[in-house]
Design a protein around this motif. Structure first.
Motif, PDB file in Angstrom:
ATOM      1  N   ARG A 130      -7.261   4.430   9.608  1.00  0.00           N
ATOM      2  CA  ARG A 130      -5.930   4.730  10.138  1.00  0.00           C
ATOM      3  C   ARG A 130      -6.006   5.901  11.133  1.00  0.00           C
ATOM      4  NH1 ARG A 130      -0.175   4.510   9.120  1.00  0.00           N
ATOM      5  NH2 ARG A 130       0.622   6.521   9.782  1.00  0.00           N
ATOM      6  N   GLN A 131      -6.730   6.935  10.765  1.00  0.00           N
ATOM      7  CA  GLN A 131      -6.833   8.115  11.623  1.00  0.00           C
ATOM      8  C   GLN A 131      -7.502   7.773  12.959  1.00  0.00           C
ATOM      9  OE1 GLN A 131      -5.186  10.965  10.811  1.00  0.00           O
ATOM     10  NE2 GLN A 131      -5.620  11.423  12.972  1.00  0.00           N
ATOM     11  N   THR A 138      -8.603   1.976   5.202  1.00  0.00           N
ATOM     12  CA  THR A 138      -8.752   3.328   4.636  1.00  0.00           C
ATOM     13  C   THR A 138      -8.019   4.361   5.498  1.00  0.00           C
ATOM     14  OG1 THR A 138     -10.724   3.656   5.975  1.00  0.00           O
ATOM     15  CG2 THR A 138     -11.054   2.790   3.739  1.00  0.00           C
ATOM     16  N   ASP A 139      -7.884   5.560   4.963  1.00  0.00           N
ATOM     17  CA  ASP A 139      -7.260   6.650   5.729  1.00  0.00           C
ATOM     18  C   ASP A 139      -8.091   6.971   6.966  1.00  0.00           C
ATOM     19  OD1 ASP A 139      -5.305   6.787   3.865  1.00  0.00           O
ATOM     20  OD2 ASP A 139      -6.109   8.550   2.819  1.00  0.00           O
ATOM     21  N   GLU A 140      -9.425   6.850   6.814  1.00  0.00           N
ATOM     22  CA  GLU A 140     -10.314   7.148   7.946  1.00  0.00           C
ATOM     23  C   GLU A 140     -10.055   6.178   9.111  1.00  0.00           C
ATOM     24  OE1 GLU A 140     -14.946   8.302   8.079  1.00  0.00           O
ATOM     25  OE2 GLU A 140     -14.602   6.157   7.747  1.00  0.00           O
ATOM     26  N   GLN A 185       0.822  -1.217   0.000  1.00  0.00           N
ATOM     27  CA  GLN A 185       0.000   0.000   0.000  1.00  0.00           C
ATOM     28  C   GLN A 185       0.858   1.271   0.000  1.00  0.00           C
ATOM     29  OE1 GLN A 185      -2.730   0.492   3.353  1.00  0.00           O
ATOM     30  NE2 GLN A 185      -3.713   2.259   2.395  1.00  0.00           N
ATOM     31  N   HIS A 186       1.913   1.278   0.805  1.00  0.00           N
ATOM     32  CA  HIS A 186       2.643   2.546   1.002  1.00  0.00           C
ATOM     33  C   HIS A 186       3.980   2.619   0.270  1.00  0.00           C
ATOM     34  CE1 HIS A 186      -0.299   3.956   3.881  1.00  0.00           C
ATOM     35  NE2 HIS A 186      -0.257   2.768   4.462  1.00  0.00           N
TER      36      HIS A 186
END
Ligand code: ATR
Length: 277
Positions: free
Chosen positions: A270-271, A266-268, A113-114
């Motif tokens: 992760r946050q 998702t980024d959500e 992913q990164h």
């Protein structure tokens, strides 16, 4: 239909972030499900795992210190768990309790992913794995699965590195800390699987400045997110991937086995976890 219930078992388990993570997906997908913490004393782990059906639990995660005991207690093992020697996820296939290890999947999926392309031309790639404990076994499994051609395994206690090299085959070359600097300028990827970085005053026992400018650096430690390794690598202009993604991605296969939906990292999400760190 009854509510499906999964769990994380460990001792202690109260600091685990897995309930937050699985709870997020349960809500997101409107699943009639639950995911809770089970603090199980070491002497009770085998009987707990044998009683899942009776307790109407669909499976769960296994964490420290139970991963090796779970390896012994299940009816069947998947390929990763067999090679890694530890179980972190259990689920049912019919009446059989299966033990899997999704840490290796978490490690590779985080890099996919990164740091897309990290495993391109693996026959030309060299990795350094620092640390030869339980977590390092999952990393070695992942790198070998992705056909990385040379893996230097550095460990403070060289006997442990020697033992793992014997087990994982000729791709893995054990090195003492005093020999680390000779390998650093060859590495395309550097992975920390030791606990160095968890404490604010932690230091590396060797000079990281020898790493190539193209090297990718990743840390399995994610508390804090910016470990001493990640900070130094960023300062040197190297590409870095922190360890939180491994935690998020290792959870995906279990959730899919228990609840029948493959969730997304998702980024959500992760946050949500970052805010809890
Ligand atoms: P895990 O399951 O997280 O891998 P572990 O099995 O206890 O935990 O392994 C910890 C790893 O971190 C080991 O490789 C350990 O080195 P030793 O085998 O020599 O004990 C390494 N480690 C921990 N603290 C360290 C330190 N201060 N310096 C160097 N290595 C360290």
């Amino acid at each position: 239909m009854s509510i499906k219930e999964a769990f994380i078992c460990g001792h202690p388990v109260k600091h685990s972030r897995s309930p937050l993570l699985h709870g997020y997906w349960i809500k997101k997908h409107n699943i009639e499900g639950r995911y809770g913490k089970k603090d199980i004393e070491p002497e009770n782990i085998k009987s707990f795992l044998k009683s899942l059906k009776e307790k109407k639990l669909v499976g769960g995660n296994v964490t420290i210190p139970h991963k090796e005991a779970a390896f012994e207690a299940v009816d069947k093992l998947d390929g990763a768990a067999t090679k890694i020697g530890a179980v972190n996820t259990v689920w049912f296939e019919g009446d059989k309790l299966v033990g899997g290890n999704t840490d290796a999947h978490g490690f590779t999926a985080n890099l996919d992913q990164h740091a897309k392309g990290w495993d391109e031309n693996p026959e030309k790639k060299t990795a350094i794995v620092f640390g030869a404990g339980g977590a390092s076994r999952a990393v070695l499994y992942s790198l070998i699965e992705r056909k990385i051609s040379k893996i230097y395994l550095i460990n403070r206690t060289i006997e442990k590195a020697n033992k793992l090299a014997k087990e994982f085959g000729p791709t893995v070359i054990p090195l003492k800390i005093s020999e680390a600097e000779s390998a650093l300028n060859q590495a395309d990827i550097f992975i920390n699987s030791t606990s160095i970085g968890m404490k604010p005053d932690d230091k590396y026992p060797f000079e990281l400045a020898m790493l190539k400018s193209t090297a990718l650096v990743t840390d399995l430690v994610y508390t804090p997110l910016d470990t001493v390794l990640i900070i130094e690598a960023k300062k040197a202009g190297l590409k870095t991937v922190d360890g939180l993604g491994m935690l998020l991605h290792q959870a995906v296969p279990g959730f899919e086995k228990w609840f029948g939906i493959k969730p997304k990292v998702t980024d959500e999400l992760r946050q949500l976890i970052v805010d809890d760190l």
